[in-house]
Motif scaffolding. Structure first.
Motif, PDB file in Angstrom:
ATOM      1  N   UNK A  67      28.619  45.325  31.164  1.00 57.03           N
ATOM      2  CA  UNK A  67      29.715  44.348  31.098  1.00 57.03           C
ATOM      3  C   UNK A  67      31.069  45.058  31.129  1.00 57.03           C
ATOM      4  N   UNK A  68      31.135  46.236  30.519  1.00 58.06           N
ATOM      5  CA  UNK A  68      32.378  47.013  30.505  1.00 58.06           C
ATOM      6  C   UNK A  68      32.797  47.385  31.936  1.00 58.06           C
ATOM      7  N   UNK A  69      31.825  47.829  32.728  1.00 56.49           N
ATOM      8  CA  UNK A  69      32.103  48.173  34.125  1.00 56.49           C
ATOM      9  C   UNK A  69      32.621  46.938  34.869  1.00 56.49           C
ATOM     10  N   UNK A  70      31.988  45.792  34.597  1.00 54.70           N
ATOM     11  CA  UNK A  70      32.415  44.562  35.276  1.00 54.70           C
ATOM     12  C   UNK A  70      33.814  44.138  34.826  1.00 54.70           C
ATOM     13  N   UNK A  71      34.093  44.324  33.556  1.00 58.66           N
ATOM     14  CA  UNK A  71      35.441  44.010  33.045  1.00 58.66           C
ATOM     15  C   UNK A  71      36.488  44.861  33.742  1.00 58.66           C
ATOM     16  N   UNK A  72      36.186  46.158  33.917  1.00 53.58           N
ATOM     17  CA  UNK A  72      37.132  47.053  34.581  1.00 53.58           C
ATOM     18  C   UNK A  72      37.368  46.630  36.023  1.00 53.58           C
ATOM     19  N   UNK A  73      36.291  46.228  36.682  1.00 56.76           N
ATOM     20  CA  UNK A  73      36.417  45.752  38.068  1.00 56.76           C
ATOM     21  C   UNK A  73      37.311  44.516  38.122  1.00 56.76           C
TER      22      UNK A  73
END
Ligand code: ADP
Ligand code: MG
Length: 240
Positions: free
Chosen positions: A176-182
């Motif tokens: 989810x963190x990676x998706x938030x950054x995207x």
């Protein structure tokens, strides 16, 4: 950027999408929620033509893409997709998984593709896994590789179908963190998810589907704090 008009999809006699209208703006993050079997995956798959709509129209920018003259592979390159079960190639290393399509499809040089793969691995927090095989990675790490692989094709938008549903709970946060950054970088994203906390925090808009219909949509505050439709209230009372 993505426009859907009166989208219907049937499998045999089973009408799964019963007329969906939806517009997704460039840079928007849209989370799709709703009960199992409501047509969320089918909707997502119609956006990049993994399923062929039975009727209705799907536009990417101003091009109607559910048209026999459109090159489906080109459309799929422009819309990266991440699935529940990662679907990495087991006999390829992490780097090979990421570089294969850029080399074969985009005709990128091996050196450029590897360089870009390493940048993407850095971005998803897996720089040290470049030469590993998928089976030596955790589910959450594999899913982050799958995201890097999709991004390597420089897509204009990313479609996610329950990207964390197959993960052990302790792996969910990193993905989810990676998706938030995207999302923060301005990527256009359509995300089918059961992660209501994530949807509330990251979505610009939340879409609730049930029974093949788009029942209600709005900001996270509108949908989670003040839903109008009984079906949305009922669903949220069970999952929140
Ligand atoms: P959700 O993602 O909301 O759980 P789906 O879009 O996967 O819902 O499925 C909605 C309905 O469509 C289900 O009844 C499912 O059985 C049916 N369905 C989905 N894909 C297919 C397919 N390829 N062939 C036949 N039926 C399908
Ligand atoms: Mg689904």
């Amino acid at each position: 950027m993505l426009r859907v008009k009166d989208l219907h999809k049937s499998f045999g006699d089973n009408e799964v999408l019963k007329g969906i209208d939806e517009n997704i703006e460039k840079g928007e993050v849209v989370c799709v929620i709703g009960p199992s079997g409501s047509g969320k995956s089918t909707f997502l798959r119609c956006l990049n033509l993994l399923e062929e709509p039975t009727s209705g129209e799907v536009y990417l920018d101003d091009e109607k893409i559910n048209d026999p003259n459109v090159d489906i592979n080109k459309v799929r390159q422009r819309l990266g997709m991440v699935f529940q079960n990662f679907n990495l190639f087991p006999h390829k290393t992490v780097t090979e998984n990421i570089t294969m399509a850029p080399i074969n499809v985009l005709k990128m040089s091996q050196a450029d593709a590897v360089k870009r793969a390493h940048e993407l691995l850095e971005m998803v927090g897996l720089a040290d896994k470049a030469d590993e095989y998928p089976k030596s990675l955790s589910g959450g790490q594999q899913q982050r590789v799958a995201i890097a692989r999709a991004l390597a094709m420089e897509p204009e938008a990313m479609l996610f179908d329950e990207p964390t549903s197959a993960l052990d709970p302790e792996m969910v946060g990193d993905v989810l963190e990676v998706m938030k950054n995207l999302a923060a970088e301005g990527m256009t994203m359509v995300i089918v998810t059961h992660e209501m906390g994530f949807a509330r925090e990251v979505a610009d808009r939340v879409v609730f589907m049930d029974g093949g219909y788009l029942v209600e949509e709005g900001t996270p505050e509108e949908i989670f704090d003040n839903p109008k439709e009984e079906r949305v209230k009922d669903f949220l009372s069970k999952v929140l």
